[in-house]
Write a protein that holds these residues in place. Structure first.
Motif, mmCIF file in Angstrom:
data_model
loop_
_atom_site.group_PDB
_atom_site.id
_atom_site.type_symbol
_atom_site.label_atom_id
_atom_site.label_comp_id
_atom_site.label_asym_id
_atom_site.label_seq_id
_atom_site.Cartn_x
_atom_site.Cartn_y
_atom_site.Cartn_z
ATOM 1 N N LEU A 194 15.947 -9.983 -25.573
ATOM 2 C CA LEU A 194 15.126 -8.793 -25.832
ATOM 3 C C LEU A 194 14.667 -8.176 -24.508
ATOM 4 N N VAL A 195 14.433 -6.876 -24.537
ATOM 5 C CA VAL A 195 13.782 -6.188 -23.414
ATOM 6 C C VAL A 195 12.473 -5.620 -23.953
ATOM 7 N N LEU A 196 11.354 -6.206 -23.527
ATOM 8 C CA LEU A 196 10.042 -5.778 -24.014
ATOM 9 C C LEU A 196 9.330 -4.978 -22.920
ATOM 10 N N HIS A 197 8.651 -3.933 -23.345
ATOM 11 C CA HIS A 197 7.962 -3.062 -22.379
ATOM 12 C C HIS A 197 6.447 -3.184 -22.529
ATOM 13 N N VAL A 198 5.762 -3.118 -21.397
ATOM 14 C CA VAL A 198 4.300 -3.022 -21.390
ATOM 15 C C VAL A 198 3.923 -2.212 -20.147
ATOM 16 N N HIS A 199 2.959 -1.309 -20.296
ATOM 17 C CA HIS A 199 2.603 -0.474 -19.142
ATOM 18 C C HIS A 199 1.103 -0.530 -18.880
ATOM 19 N N PHE A 200 0.754 -0.407 -17.620
ATOM 20 C CA PHE A 200 -0.650 -0.470 -17.214
ATOM 21 C C PHE A 200 -0.802 0.207 -15.862
ATOM 22 N N THR A 201 -2.060 0.401 -15.444
ATOM 23 C CA THR A 201 -2.346 1.040 -14.153
ATOM 24 C C THR A 201 -3.280 0.146 -13.345
ATOM 25 N N PRO A 202 -2.788 -0.452 -12.246
ATOM 26 C CA PRO A 202 -3.697 -1.221 -11.380
ATOM 27 C C PRO A 202 -4.599 -0.263 -10.608
ATOM 28 N N THR A 203 -5.854 -0.633 -10.466
ATOM 29 C CA THR A 203 -6.802 0.294 -9.828
ATOM 30 C C THR A 203 -7.349 -0.216 -8.493
ATOM 31 N N THR A 204 -7.380 -1.532 -8.310
ATOM 32 C CA THR A 204 -8.060 -2.089 -7.138
ATOM 33 C C THR A 204 -7.076 -2.855 -6.254
ATOM 34 N N PRO A 205 -6.923 -2.449 -4.985
ATOM 35 C CA PRO A 205 -6.026 -3.193 -4.092
ATOM 36 C C PRO A 205 -6.482 -4.641 -3.932
ATOM 37 N N GLY A 206 -5.517 -5.530 -3.809
ATOM 38 C CA GLY A 206 -5.821 -6.957 -3.661
ATOM 39 C C GLY A 206 -4.644 -7.779 -4.139
ATOM 40 N N THR A 207 -4.820 -9.086 -4.119
ATOM 41 C CA THR A 207 -3.765 -9.981 -4.615
ATOM 42 C C THR A 207 -4.269 -10.687 -5.870
ATOM 43 N N TYR A 208 -3.392 -10.806 -6.844
ATOM 44 C CA TYR A 208 -3.761 -11.361 -8.149
ATOM 45 C C TYR A 208 -2.699 -12.372 -8.585
ATOM 46 N N PRO A 209 -3.126 -13.520 -9.083
ATOM 47 C CA PRO A 209 -2.142 -14.509 -9.521
ATOM 48 C C PRO A 209 -1.400 -14.068 -10.785
ATOM 49 N N ILE A 210 -0.116 -14.403 -10.821
ATOM 50 C CA ILE A 210 0.713 -14.185 -12.005
ATOM 51 C C ILE A 210 1.094 -15.560 -12.540
ATOM 52 N N VAL A 229 -1.434 -5.540 -5.019
ATOM 53 C CA VAL A 229 -1.720 -4.118 -5.231
ATOM 54 C C VAL A 229 -2.126 -3.519 -3.889
ATOM 55 N N VAL A 230 -1.376 -2.524 -3.446
ATOM 56 C CA VAL A 230 -1.601 -1.930 -2.121
ATOM 57 C C VAL A 230 -1.798 -0.425 -2.269
ATOM 58 N N SER A 231 -2.120 0.214 -1.166
ATOM 59 C CA SER A 231 -2.275 1.680 -1.197
ATOM 60 C C SER A 231 -0.889 2.315 -1.347
ATOM 61 N N PRO A 232 -0.819 3.558 -1.835
ATOM 62 C CA PRO A 232 0.490 4.219 -1.982
ATOM 63 C C PRO A 232 1.281 4.253 -0.670
ATOM 64 N N ALA A 233 0.614 4.487 0.450
ATOM 65 C CA ALA A 233 1.324 4.548 1.737
ATOM 66 C C ALA A 233 1.917 3.181 2.092
ATOM 67 N N GLU A 234 1.135 2.128 1.859
ATOM 68 C CA GLU A 234 1.644 0.776 2.137
ATOM 69 C C GLU A 234 2.806 0.427 1.209
ATOM 70 N N PHE A 235 2.712 0.891 -0.023
ATOM 71 C CA PHE A 235 3.804 0.617 -0.964
ATOM 72 C C PHE A 235 5.085 1.328 -0.518
ATOM 73 N N ASP A 236 4.970 2.583 -0.098
ATOM 74 C CA ASP A 236 6.147 3.309 0.373
ATOM 75 C C ASP A 236 6.772 2.609 1.575
ATOM 76 N N ALA A 237 5.922 2.109 2.473
ATOM 77 C CA ALA A 237 6.435 1.402 3.651
ATOM 78 C C ALA A 237 7.137 0.111 3.229
ATOM 79 N N TRP A 238 6.556 -0.601 2.260
ATOM 80 C CA TRP A 238 7.178 -1.838 1.770
ATOM 81 C C TRP A 238 8.533 -1.551 1.126
ATOM 82 N N LEU A 239 8.563 -0.484 0.337
ATOM 83 C CA LEU A 239 9.807 -0.113 -0.347
ATOM 84 C C LEU A 239 10.868 0.283 0.679
#
Ligand SMILES: [Cu+2]
Length: 252
Positions: A194-210, A229-239
């Protein structure tokens, strides 16, 4: 503010601080549930103790009215909580994400999480199980000959920009796993076939356990990963730093 203060003071016994958009309403519902259960528990015991000491032939007209009033109030409250819970559940699963939501694939395999980004073409390339080889940096079996697969990025760390909605598509390569991110108030199964979808919006930068919330084998306890969770600029640099690499399963 008082419930927040109480939760923070009892942090070892409560959930970690919420860092997602939908988590605010979910936490509020959870608090109402706990309050309702505590009130019912206390009321039931008071009623039991009162029943023990009540005279056998005492008049019942007043207590009957009170009983029906309480029962009606309780039914109304539970209907409201059930409808709210259903609404919250459906909003992150059945309502669908916004068209601007970022796509990330989450793949569970005993005992590891992999996160795949579609790359510059914004499309997940096909995978071939016979090409899967984690030791060679291709755990999902991406086909290097396929232009759609070639730019896909695979990481063992889930990196997301703060403030942008993300649509996760969950898959499993072997048994049922459970993607659980307590800080995001997010839990969804990864089911083989199966391919299951779930969507959400992270709001606070930081590291969170999975974590994995399904007992998936002997290594279940060590099936953990990290959400960064990083800032948009940091995410673009990571990508950008990972663009062009076929897969980097061990790097951030
Ligand atoms: Cu698992």
């Amino acid at each position: 503010m008082l419930p927040e203060t109480i939760c923070a003071a009892r942090s070892p016994f409560w959930m970690p601080p919420n860092a997602s958009l939908h988590g605010v309403a979910l936490d509020q519902l959870m608090r109402w549930n706990i309050i309702a259960v505590c009130v019912c528990f206390l009321a039931a015991h008071v009623w039991l103790i009162a029943a023990i000491f009540r005279r056998r032939h005492a008049p019942r007209s007043a207590s009957s009215v009170l009983r029906w009033t309480l029962l009606t109030a309780l039914c109304c409250m539970y209907i409201w909580m059930a409808v709210t819970a259903q609404h919250l559940w459906a909003r992150s699963r059945y309502a669908g994400p916004s068209p601007e939501a970022m796509q990330v694939e989450v793949v569970g395999e005993q005992f590891q999480w992999y996160f795949r980004y579609p790359g510059a073409d914004a499309a997940f390339g096909p995978t071939r199980p016979e090409l899967a080889n984690a030791a060679e940096g291709n755990p999902l079996g991406l086909n290097p000959q396929d232009t759609r697969s070639r730019d896909d990025i695979v990481s063992s760390v889930l990196v997301l920009p703060a403030g942008r909605e993300v649509d996760l598509r969950l898959r499993s390569l072997d048994v049922i796993h459970g993607l659980f991110i307590p800080g995001m108030r997010l839990k969804e199964n990864a089911v083989p076939g199966l391919v299951l979808h779930v969507h959400f919006t992270p709001t606070t930068p930081g590291t969170y356990p999975i974590l994995c919330s399904q007992v998936c084998g002997l290594g279940h306890a060590r099936m953990q990963a990290v959400l960064s969770v990083v800032s948009p600029a940091e995410f673009d640099a990571w990508l950008a730093s990972h663009a062009g690499t076929r897969s980097e399963p061990q790097s951030q």
